[in-house]
Design a protein around this motif. Structure first.
Motif, PDB file in Angstrom:
ATOM      1  N   VAL A  54       0.846  -1.191   0.000  1.00  0.00           N
ATOM      2  CA  VAL A  54       0.000   0.000   0.000  1.00  0.00           C
ATOM      3  C   VAL A  54       0.884   1.245   0.000  1.00  0.00           C
ATOM      4  O   VAL A  54       1.831   1.347   0.774  1.00  0.00           O
ATOM      5  N   GLY A  55       0.584   2.156  -0.912  1.00  0.00           N
ATOM      6  CA  GLY A  55       1.377   3.370  -1.057  1.00  0.00           C
ATOM      7  C   GLY A  55       2.337   3.331  -2.221  1.00  0.00           C
ATOM      8  O   GLY A  55       2.810   4.385  -2.673  1.00  0.00           O
ATOM      9  N   ASP A  56       2.646   2.138  -2.726  1.00  0.00           N
ATOM     10  CA  ASP A  56       3.505   2.024  -3.907  1.00  0.00           C
ATOM     11  C   ASP A  56       2.837   2.676  -5.114  1.00  0.00           C
ATOM     12  O   ASP A  56       1.596   2.768  -5.192  1.00  0.00           O
ATOM     13  N   LEU A  57       3.652   3.077  -6.086  1.00  0.00           N
ATOM     14  CA  LEU A  57       3.144   3.592  -7.346  1.00  0.00           C
ATOM     15  C   LEU A  57       3.030   2.450  -8.355  1.00  0.00           C
ATOM     16  O   LEU A  57       3.859   1.529  -8.364  1.00  0.00           O
ATOM     17  N   LEU A  58       2.021   2.507  -9.208  1.00  0.00           N
ATOM     18  CA  LEU A  58       1.802   1.505 -10.257  1.00  0.00           C
ATOM     19  C   LEU A  58       2.290   2.070 -11.577  1.00  0.00           C
ATOM     20  O   LEU A  58       1.901   3.182 -11.970  1.00  0.00           O
ATOM     21  N   THR A 116       5.232  -2.272  -9.611  1.00  0.00           N
ATOM     22  CA  THR A 116       4.986  -1.345  -8.513  1.00  0.00           C
ATOM     23  C   THR A 116       6.319  -0.896  -7.936  1.00  0.00           C
ATOM     24  O   THR A 116       7.291  -1.652  -7.919  1.00  0.00           O
ATOM     25  N   VAL A 117       6.345   0.351  -7.472  1.00  0.00           N
ATOM     26  CA  VAL A 117       7.585   0.956  -6.994  1.00  0.00           C
ATOM     27  C   VAL A 117       7.325   1.734  -5.711  1.00  0.00           C
ATOM     28  O   VAL A 117       6.335   2.463  -5.606  1.00  0.00           O
ATOM     29  N   ASN A 118       8.236   1.600  -4.776  1.00  0.00           N
ATOM     30  CA  ASN A 118       8.231   2.457  -3.604  1.00  0.00           C
ATOM     31  C   ASN A 118       8.388   3.902  -4.078  1.00  0.00           C
ATOM     32  O   ASN A 118       9.348   4.213  -4.796  1.00  0.00           O
TER      33      ASN A 118
END
Length: 322
Positions: A149-153, A270-272
């Motif tokens: 949760v909070g990662d970028l897609l 997905t990326v932090n």
């Protein structure tokens, strides 16, 4: 109950429960190989469902290998070989078979590997099964289960190009000769993102990854199941080529092309958010974020559920076929 009552996803889930294997659930099986991981994937393609009549033998051979190499890319792995099995109708022209073999060879070599073996047999319908192998460092393999949760897609490349090519190919829409050439190449000669996958595997901030060959809708669904999270996708952020935009007659159709059709061999990851600026050497677009639950499309403030699950070979009753 019949296969079409539950569809391809339902069948996969049932088989997975029966096999009860730790290697199931990602683009490839991940096998401990001592110093690194061996990743393995298999794909089956058929003349009627996968190869339009307009495709040459070389196109068919290329696509057959590319589809498996795309799974290897989704793991962040380096390909080390492909095995192919061909089921060939007896009345097939030998020159057409030569074309298939040439296309398979060219695709494999283009991405730094070879066709290392296989099998041939007679079959009522042209059927090609490819198995691709790859290797990846243990601390760099990318699974579907790491999104937080909070990662970028994010997604590489463009979406909806193959859908546009299909509409032009079937005569549903028109396109200029230049646009047709680009759209048909995307449809007939997909390009697995192996280089991008290997680069992304080197970033610890990339938390989950897979290819989107079955469509963005199905891919975000699979990521959500594996990672036990949800997603919000920004409709305005979806990367679509101008050639594809010209084919769509409405915004709704364009979004359907980009989300539901599939056929692009791009990477979804997905990326932090604190690590995304460190990624170099890969062209990608941020298209959304990871949430606690749900699969939501945000279209300029109007939020709807992403209900399409991409392309399935076994259609559930009532599903729309491409």
């Amino acid at each position: 109950m019949k296969a079409n009552d539950i569809g391809e996803i339902g069948i996969i889930r049932r088989i997975g429960k029966i096999l009860d294997s730790p290697y199931l659930g990602d683009d490839c099986a991940v096998i401990d190989n001592g110093d690194d991981y061996l990743v393995v994937t298999t794909d089956m393609l058929h003349r009627v469902t996968d190869f339009p009549r307009e495709m040459t033998g070389e196109d068919i051979g290329w696509m057959s290998v590319a589809v498996s190499l795309s799974d290897v890319a989704g793991m962040g792995a380096r390909p080390v070989g492909v095995v192919a099995a061909l089921g060939i109708p007896g009345d097939t022209d030998v020159e057409f078979i030569d074309g298939i073999a040439t296309g398979m060879r060219n695709c494999a070599k283009c991405y730094g590997t070879d066709i290392v073996g296989g099998d041939t047999d007679q079959h009522q319908e042209l059927t090609i099964v490819t198995t691709a192998f790859g290797r990846v460092n243990k601390d760099q393999v990318k699974l579907r289960s790491g999104a937080r949760v909070g990662d970028l897609l994010c997604v590489t490349g463009y979406l909806g190009t193959t859908a546009a090519g299909f509409k032009v190919l079937t005569g549903e829409r028109e396109a200029s000769p230049e646009d047709r050439a680009l759209l048909f190449r995307s449809f007939f000669r997909p390009e697995p993102r192996l280089g991008e996958g290997m680069i992304l595997s080197g970033y610890q901030g990339v938390t989950a990854m897979m290819d989107v060959s079955d469509g963005l809708g199905k891919s975000v669904y699979e990521l959500s199941v594996a990672s036990k999270v949800g997603f919000v996708v920004d409709a305005d952020a979806l990367p679509v080529r101008e050639e594809a935009r010209k084919v769509a007659r409405s915004r709704a159709e364009l979004l359907d092309m980009a989300i539901c059709f599939g056929g692009e061999f791009e990477l979804l990851f997905t990326v932090n958010p604190g690590e995304i600026d460190k990624i170099e050497g890969v062209g990608f677009t941020v298209i959304g974020k990871v949430t606690e639950s749900g699969l939501i499309l945000d279209d300029r403030g109007i939020r709807t559920e992403i209900s399409c699950k991409g392309y399935e070979h076994l259609k559930k009753k009532g599903d729309t076929v491409h």
